[in-house]
Scaffold this motif. Structure first.
Motif, short mmCIF file in Angstrom:
data_model
loop_
_atom_site.label_atom_id
_atom_site.label_comp_id
_atom_site.label_asym_id
_atom_site.label_seq_id
_atom_site.Cartn_x
_atom_site.Cartn_y
_atom_site.Cartn_z
N SER A 74 23.39 37.28 18.07
CA SER A 74 22.51 38.19 17.44
C SER A 74 23.09 39.44 17.39
CB SER A 74 21.20 38.27 18.05
OG SER A 74 20.59 36.92 18.20
N MET A 75 23.80 39.97 18.32
CA MET A 75 24.29 41.39 18.61
C MET A 75 25.28 41.48 17.44
SD MET A 75 23.70 43.70 20.55
CE MET A 75 23.07 43.34 22.07
N ALA A 76 26.29 40.40 17.45
CA ALA A 76 27.38 40.38 16.50
C ALA A 76 26.80 40.42 14.95
CB ALA A 76 28.24 39.16 16.73
N TYR A 77 25.89 39.88 14.93
CA TYR A 77 25.15 39.95 13.31
C TYR A 77 24.72 41.21 13.14
CZ TYR A 77 21.85 39.52 9.40
OH TYR A 77 21.13 39.22 8.51
N GLY A 78 23.94 41.97 14.29
CA GLY A 78 23.49 43.34 13.55
C GLY A 78 24.74 44.18 13.47
N TRP A 79 25.68 43.85 14.20
CA TRP A 79 26.89 44.97 14.11
C TRP A 79 27.82 44.70 12.78
CZ3 TRP A 79 27.58 47.46 19.42
CH2 TRP A 79 28.25 48.96 19.33
N ASN A 80 27.40 43.58 12.35
CA ASN A 80 28.68 43.22 11.11
C ASN A 80 28.73 44.24 10.30
OD1 ASN A 80 29.79 41.84 9.28
ND2 ASN A 80 28.60 40.20 9.09
N GLN A 81 30.12 44.81 10.27
CA GLN A 81 30.45 45.96 9.57
C GLN A 81 30.19 45.51 8.04
OE1 GLN A 81 30.68 48.83 10.41
NE2 GLN A 81 30.19 48.11 12.50
N GLU A 82 30.57 43.96 7.59
CA GLU A 82 30.48 43.82 6.44
C GLU A 82 29.40 44.05 5.71
OE1 GLU A 82 31.81 39.64 5.86
OE2 GLU A 82 33.70 40.25 6.71
N LYS A 83 28.28 44.32 6.52
CA LYS A 83 26.85 44.35 6.13
C LYS A 83 26.59 45.95 5.98
CE LYS A 83 24.79 40.06 7.60
NZ LYS A 83 24.54 39.73 6.16
N ASP A 84 27.65 46.70 6.19
CA ASP A 84 27.55 48.26 6.43
C ASP A 84 26.58 48.80 7.31
OD1 ASP A 84 29.53 48.52 4.52
OD2 ASP A 84 27.88 48.26 2.88
N ALA A 85 26.39 48.06 8.51
CA ALA A 85 25.46 48.46 9.69
C ALA A 85 25.94 49.74 10.38
CB ALA A 85 25.48 47.35 10.66
N GLU A 86 24.69 50.42 10.38
CA GLU A 86 24.82 51.85 11.05
C GLU A 86 24.01 52.10 12.40
OE1 GLU A 86 24.91 56.28 9.47
OE2 GLU A 86 23.87 54.78 8.31
N ILE A 87 24.73 52.06 13.51
CA ILE A 87 23.81 52.38 14.76
C ILE A 87 22.82 53.50 14.38
CG2 ILE A 87 23.94 52.89 17.20
CD1 ILE A 87 26.49 51.71 17.29
N VAL A 88 21.65 53.45 14.52
CA VAL A 88 20.95 54.47 14.59
C VAL A 88 20.01 54.78 15.91
CG1 VAL A 88 20.12 54.20 12.05
CG2 VAL A 88 18.64 52.58 13.80
N PHE A 89 20.16 54.12 16.95
CA PHE A 89 19.26 54.02 18.05
C PHE A 89 20.05 53.42 19.21
CE2 PHE A 89 16.45 52.60 21.33
CZ PHE A 89 15.88 53.89 21.73
N SER A 90 20.26 53.98 20.41
CA SER A 90 20.95 53.55 21.67
C SER A 90 20.20 54.05 22.87
CB SER A 90 22.26 53.41 21.62
OG SER A 90 22.86 52.92 22.60
N GLN A 91 19.97 53.28 24.00
CA GLN A 91 19.54 54.00 25.04
C GLN A 91 20.07 53.02 26.57
OE1 GLN A 91 15.20 54.09 24.80
NE2 GLN A 91 14.76 51.67 25.86
N HIS A 92 20.60 53.87 27.24
CA HIS A 92 20.77 53.13 28.68
C HIS A 92 21.93 52.23 28.45
CE1 HIS A 92 17.14 54.86 30.01
NE2 HIS A 92 16.51 53.82 29.57
N LEU A 93 22.90 52.64 27.54
CA LEU A 93 24.34 51.65 27.14
C LEU A 93 25.27 52.71 27.03
CD1 LEU A 93 22.56 49.30 24.65
CD2 LEU A 93 23.26 48.76 26.82
N ALA A 94 26.50 52.16 27.26
CA ALA A 94 27.81 52.90 27.05
C ALA A 94 28.83 52.15 26.10
CB ALA A 94 28.47 53.15 28.70
N GLY A 95 28.64 50.83 26.01
CA GLY A 95 29.40 50.21 25.31
C GLY A 95 29.61 50.53 23.72
N GLU A 96 30.75 50.13 23.08
CA GLU A 96 31.10 50.72 21.77
C GLU A 96 31.41 49.49 20.82
OE1 GLU A 96 34.11 53.21 21.99
OE2 GLU A 96 33.21 54.83 22.80
N THR A 97 31.25 48.12 21.52
CA THR A 97 31.53 46.94 20.60
C THR A 97 30.27 46.06 20.85
OG1 THR A 97 32.88 45.82 22.06
CG2 THR A 97 34.10 47.30 20.72
N PRO A 98 30.11 45.06 20.02
CA PRO A 98 28.95 44.07 20.38
C PRO A 98 29.22 43.05 21.73
CG PRO A 98 29.74 43.88 18.06
CD PRO A 98 30.80 44.89 18.81
N GLU A 99 30.51 43.04 21.88
CA GLU A 99 31.00 42.16 23.12
C GLU A 99 30.66 43.12 24.42
OE1 GLU A 99 32.98 40.67 19.75
OE2 GLU A 99 32.99 42.87 20.55
#
Length: 289
Positions: free
Chosen positions: A14-39
């Motif tokens: 699910s995370m990989a789908y949400g972050w799929n760049q082919e869909k021009d996904a853009e992060i709009v919110f993040s909390q309590h996280l440091a990672g920069e990739t779906p993995e």
């Protein structure tokens, strides 16, 4: 705005789908996280989730969908605010969470993923998560001056009523002005008015009624109006051919150049309507008095 939510087990996919760049996904919110990739984000979720091995559906997945018109004008900051308000409404401020906006369709929508397992190892209560998501989205929409799901439903209902009234008006116009004498003639005349009449054939290959397609929507004949049932339409076409002349032969009818059997219900409805007309004529001419 519409909100949907559920608990899932496939966090990484699910995370990989949400972050799929082919869909021009853009992060709009993040909390309590440091990672920069779906993995990386998935691994951060898993570290916390390992504290509660009994919980299998350990990620919360939400989709927030403004109306198409509002989605087009909402910028990144506004979508961030929308997501933050939703997170607060759902009491998820202490959970790891990340959200992406998808603008790959005409309908802009936000995918939000939250770790169901808190830093204390407890699982977030997901009882009635779907209904609670709807209510939270409705509250956020009201706060931000956006269209609520109830307003969307009301608009759809009013639009449906308007279209059904138009179909009925076109039906009466065709019957009164063109007086079609066959089903094929009726279907052709309705098509000329941009209404598609679709015969409904059941698994036994019998005609059981009609649907009307108009301006992108489809309605059963009975949904348009009870006066437009299959039996009444066929009965009126028979009247157009002249008193005593029927377009049916027994329990069959001519349709699209073929003889089609009618379902038992349609045949019974046609017979019932014909009987009513006979009785009405008898009363009008004084028979029995």
């Amino acid at each position: 705005m519409i909100g949907k939510g559920k608990s899932i087990a496939h966090t990484g996919a699910s995370m990989a789908y949400g972050w799929n760049q082919e869909k021009d996904a853009e992060i709009v919110f993040s909390q309590h996280l440091a990672g920069e990739t779906p993995e990386q984000i998935t691994e951060e979720f898993k570290i916390i989730q390992e504290q509660n091995a009994r919980c299998t559906n350990n990620t919360l997945s939400f989709v927030l969908s403004p109306t198409p018109e509002e989605g087009k004008r909402l910028n990144k900051e506004q979508l961030k605010e929308l997501t933050e308000r939703f997170v607060k409404e759902m009491h998820l401020k202490e959970q790891q969470a990340i959200a992406f906006v998808h603008r790959d369709r005409a309908h802009t929508h936000v995918h939000l993923y939250a770790n169901r397992i808190g830093f204390d190892g407890r699982a977030y209560n997901d009882s009635f998560i779907g209904k609670r998501s709807q209510l939270a989205a409705e509250n956020v929409a009201k706060e931000m001056g956006l269209t609520t799901v109830r307003e969307v439903q009301l608009e759809k209902e009013l639009d449906s009523i308007h279209l059904r009234m138009e179909i009925m008006s076109i039906h009466h116009k065709v019957m009164n002005d063109r007086s079609p004498k066959t089903l094929d003639g009726y279907i052709k005349s309705m098509k000329a008015e941009e209404v598609k009449v679709v015969p409904c054939i059941n698994k036994a290959n019998r005609l059981q009624g009609f649907r009307f397609e108009y301006r992108g929507q489809s309605f059963k004949a009975s949904e348009v109006h009870r006066s437009m049932s299959g039996g009444k339409i066929i009965g009126q076409l028979s009247q157009n051919r002249g008193v005593g002349t029927q377009i049916t032969g027994g329990n069959s009818v001519q349709l699209l150049g073929k003889t089609v059997e009618m379902s038992a219900n349609l045949a019974a409805s046609l017979a019932k309507n014909a009987l009513k007309k006979v009785m009405s004529r008898a009363i009008d001419t004084g028979i029995g008095y």
